[in-house]
Scaffold this motif. Structure first.
Motif, mmCIF file in Angstrom:
data_model
loop_
_atom_site.group_PDB
_atom_site.id
_atom_site.type_symbol
_atom_site.label_atom_id
_atom_site.label_comp_id
_atom_site.label_asym_id
_atom_site.label_seq_id
_atom_site.Cartn_x
_atom_site.Cartn_y
_atom_site.Cartn_z
ATOM 1 N N LYS A 33 6.297 -2.719 10.085
ATOM 2 C CA LYS A 33 5.660 -2.219 11.010
ATOM 3 C C LYS A 33 7.856 -2.415 11.754
ATOM 4 O O LYS A 33 8.234 -3.345 11.737
ATOM 5 C CB LYS A 33 4.995 -1.549 11.865
ATOM 6 C CG LYS A 33 3.607 -1.296 11.290
ATOM 7 C CD LYS A 33 2.428 -0.851 11.867
ATOM 8 C CE LYS A 33 1.185 -0.729 11.300
ATOM 9 N NZ LYS A 33 0.968 -0.656 12.343
ATOM 10 N N GLU A 45 2.889 -4.042 8.064
ATOM 11 C CA GLU A 45 1.641 -2.111 7.132
ATOM 12 C C GLU A 45 1.316 -2.167 6.466
ATOM 13 O O GLU A 45 0.835 -1.442 5.890
ATOM 14 C CB GLU A 45 2.396 -1.052 7.169
ATOM 15 C CG GLU A 45 4.824 -0.839 6.609
ATOM 16 C CD GLU A 45 5.043 0.385 7.000
ATOM 17 O OE1 GLU A 45 4.846 0.908 7.956
ATOM 18 O OE2 GLU A 45 5.794 0.632 5.860
ATOM 19 N N GLN A 73 -2.668 2.090 12.002
ATOM 20 C CA GLN A 73 -1.864 2.127 13.414
ATOM 21 C C GLN A 73 -2.529 0.929 14.533
ATOM 22 O O GLN A 73 -2.253 0.298 15.023
ATOM 23 C CB GLN A 73 -1.876 3.329 14.008
ATOM 24 C CG GLN A 73 -0.920 3.217 15.570
ATOM 25 C CD GLN A 73 -0.830 5.320 15.804
ATOM 26 O OE1 GLN A 73 -1.806 6.055 15.740
ATOM 27 N NE2 GLN A 73 0.370 4.603 16.455
ATOM 28 N N ARG A 118 8.446 4.188 2.573
ATOM 29 C CA ARG A 118 8.988 3.642 3.707
ATOM 30 C C ARG A 118 10.065 4.454 4.285
ATOM 31 O O ARG A 118 11.414 4.227 3.499
ATOM 32 C CB ARG A 118 9.782 2.323 4.627
ATOM 33 C CG ARG A 118 10.107 2.300 5.080
ATOM 34 C CD ARG A 118 10.695 0.287 5.550
ATOM 35 N NE ARG A 118 9.044 0.294 6.901
ATOM 36 C CZ ARG A 118 8.990 -1.353 6.721
ATOM 37 N NH1 ARG A 118 9.962 -2.099 6.436
ATOM 38 N NH2 ARG A 118 8.060 -1.595 7.272
ATOM 39 N N THR A 124 6.607 4.468 10.186
ATOM 40 C CA THR A 124 5.265 4.068 8.825
ATOM 41 C C THR A 124 5.219 4.943 7.801
ATOM 42 O O THR A 124 5.488 5.758 7.512
ATOM 43 C CB THR A 124 3.721 3.714 9.601
ATOM 44 O OG1 THR A 124 4.353 3.459 11.078
ATOM 45 C CG2 THR A 124 3.121 2.954 8.919
ATOM 46 N N ASP A 152 -1.445 5.745 9.345
ATOM 47 C CA ASP A 152 -1.684 5.500 11.125
ATOM 48 C C ASP A 152 -2.142 6.399 11.682
ATOM 49 O O ASP A 152 -2.679 6.985 12.670
ATOM 50 C CB ASP A 152 -0.014 5.930 11.530
ATOM 51 C CG ASP A 152 0.449 4.555 11.276
ATOM 52 O OD1 ASP A 152 0.288 3.881 11.104
ATOM 53 O OD2 ASP A 152 1.996 4.679 12.358
#
Length: 172
Positions: A33, A45, A73, A118, A124, A152
């Motif tokens: 991240k 991530e 998250q 991404r 994210t 997330d």
């Protein structure tokens, strides 16, 4: 005139690792991240552990027998993916394919492939598959034509869904 190979062979070879490419065993690949401050690495991530890995062209890594983890998250293992093979481009995307099995909580999903993408804005990433997906859970069995997973927010989107859902032990 001498017989020559068709030119398409060169492009096919570029897409696959060469025979003399270096192969490594037991490799971990990460996508992080964005860091909250400069000079500090962000939390992962996406983590992929591959039994074997070959370095291809354009900083692409080709791997086999992989287990991937998508972190939410709160940096907990939200989703676990297993696949026979795939590819990875640092800070860009990863593809897992061939007998893909994905687990998120009690949900089990079976897919032919899934991509971790991404966005360029640094937000994210998301897991995306435009191939059919089967979802199996004690309370639901679904089939869909595609999947989008946002770790997330702990949400996923399905398109063209059919199946059955149980509420309180009753089939609907």
């Amino acid at each position: 005139a001498p017989v020559t190979e068709p030119e398409t062979k060169a492009s096919e070879e570029a897409a696959q690792p060469s025979e003399d490419a270096m192969t490594m065993q037991g490799i971990d690949l990460y996508m992080h991240k964005r860091a909250a401050s400069e000079g500090v690495s962000g939390k992962p991530e996406l983590w992929i552990h591959a039994e074997s890995l070959t370095i291809g062209d354009a900083n692409t890594y080709h791997f086999e027998n992989a287990r991937a983890v998508i972190y939410g998250q709160e940096d907990v293992e939200e989703v676990v993916i297993e696949a026979n093979r795939g590819s990875f481009q640092q800070d860009s995307n990863a593809v897992l394919e061939d007998e893909v099995k994905m687990t998120a909580g009690t949900l089990r999903m079976i897919l032919s492939d899934i991509r971790w993408v991404r966005p360029e804005d640094g937000t994210t990433g998301a897991a995306v598959s435009d191939s059919p997906v089967v979802i199996d859970d004690p309370d639901l069995q679904l089939k869909a034509s595609s999947l989008r997973l946002y770790p997330d927010t702990q949400q996923f989107e399905l398109n063209n869904v059919s199946g059955m859902v149980r509420f309180g032990g009753k089939l609907l």
